[in-house]
Enzyme design. Structure first.
Site, PDB file in Angstrom:
ATOM      1  CD  GLU A   1      31.352 -35.258  25.532  1.00 19.88           C
ATOM      2  OE1 GLU A   1      31.275 -35.820  24.412  1.00 19.88           O
ATOM      3  OE2 GLU A   1      31.359 -34.026  25.659  1.00 19.88           O
TER       4      GLU A   1
ATOM      5  CB  CYS B   1      32.860 -43.181  22.231  1.00 16.96           C
ATOM      6  SG  CYS B   1      33.990 -41.809  22.534  1.00 16.96           S
TER       7      CYS B   1
END
Length: 385
Positions: free
Chosen positions: A129, A163
């Site tokens: 990720e 993010c």
């Protein structure tokens, strides 16, 4: 967790076909600092639910959360199925020398490459990720105040250390002129005339990140904000204009409360700009025209997509979180976490009797038996003869 029945063909009609979900074994979870509880516990729950044992490596950068996890988790979880490893890059490097059955890493593409290289030595599967430059296209056909409300909220949430936050806006010069006063109004409404004193605005995690972000304030021209205070690691909610694509703020993931605006002349130019760059973890498009939003969705690629919305999709366990290309691989959240940490084992159970029915499978093959087998397998099946 139940076995999942699978369809059969005529050759296997009397057999039992199913998918069994089995744990991989020992899972390593390397978590980041920006959401140190959520991005640690959510994958941990999925890995344990799938029946794995877990080695958990919280980020040493978020020291308080790291300490809490190490102290509190043993009170609630069976210590025979997990362990918390503390330390910095050296300890993480030592962990990666060992063989794990699965690794999930959340962090930067640079470190993601290191993790994947280490995993490759043992042929260990990974979920990465990662981050990236998340574009946000704002169409001329929109309400600037609505866009400002939504973009400012999810850009400056957690001081921009998210993010999936938008990393830059793409819009026409005309839309920029309408958007700037709307953004200024929204920032004032959210954080007051003095955002530094607002209890709703976070701070930068450490001095290293603060100095990196303060250097980015020199890119382009500050249209809103731009103030900083090293003693508090405070960066004001900032909007930059007249930014060049070659400047650092457009080359690295910002991970802070700074929002650059890049000028484009059309939707096509915006799409071309996005597609020239690495695939982002998230992509956003704002327009009153559903056709514009759908065009952005259909002609680009990203891990996640928001049309006229921010990262609210993160609240839905029915949707997976995951990147594509440079922004990562694999997915988790909700049942997707269980699936990620499970080996889906294809199983077929047959009978020892009724062997005469199987004679058609064995050589020698006549033209008639080949026709029968093809028919029994079905037109969509692969012929393994």
């Amino acid at each position: 967790m139940k076995d999942e029945p699978a369809a059969t063909n005529l050759l296997t009609k009397l057999d039992s076909a199913f998918i069994r979900k089995e744990p991989f074994g020992l899972v390593l979870i390397i978590a980041p600092w920006n959401y140190p509880l959520n991005l640690t516990l959510v994958p941990l729950v999925g890995a344990l639910a799938a029946g794995n044992c877990v080695v958990l490596k919280p980020s040493e950068i978020s020291k308080a959360a790291e300490k809490v996890l190490a102290e509190v988790l043993p009170r609630y979880l069976d210590q025979s199925c997990f362990a918390v490893v503390l330390g910095g890059p050296q300890e993480t490097e030592q962990l990666l020398e060992h063989k794990f059955d699965y690794i999930l890493f959340t962090g930067s593409p640079r470190v993601g490459r290191i993790v994947m290289t280490a995993a490759a030595k043992h042929l260990t599967p990974v979920t990465l990720e990662l981050g990236g430059k998340n574009p946000c296209y704002v169409d001329d056909n929109c309400d600037p105040q609505t866009v400002a409300n939504r973009v400012a909220w999810f850009r400056y949430f957690n001081a921009g250390q998210t993010c999936v936050a938008p990393d830059y806006i793409l819009c026409s010069p005309e839309t920029q002129e309408r958007l700037l006063p709307a953004l200024q109004s929204t920032i004032t409404r959210f954080y007051g005339d003095d955002p530094q004193s607002s209890p709703n605005l976070g701070r930068i995690i450490n001095q290293k990140q603060f100095q990196r972000l303060r250097a980015l304030l020199r890119c382009g021209r500050v249209a809103i904000g731009g103030q900083s205070d090293e003693s508090q690691r405070y960066i004001a909610p900032t909007v930059l204009v007249d930014v060049q694509e070659t400047e650092p703020v457009m080359q690295e993931e910002i991970f802070g409360p700074i929002l650059p605006i890049m000028s484009v002349r059309s939707l096509d130019e915006a799409i071309d700009f996005i597609n020239r760059r690495e695939k982002p973890l998230a992509l956003y498009a704002f327009s009153n025209s559903s056709q514009v939003v759908n065009q952005m969705l259909e002609r680009t690629s990203s891990g996640n997509f928001g049309g006229n919305e921010g990262f609210v999709y993160m609240t839905l366990p029915s949707l997976p979180l995951g990147g594509v290309g440079n922004s990562g691989m694999g997915r988790y959240h909700g049942k997707f976490s269980f699936d990620t940490f499970s080996h889906h084992r294809a199983c077929l159970l047959s009978h020892m009797g009724l062997e005469q029915l199987n004679e058609i499978r064995y050589p020698p093959y006549s033209a008639w038996t080949q026709r029968i087998v093809r028919w029994a397998l079905g037109s969509r099946s692969c012929t393994l003869l």
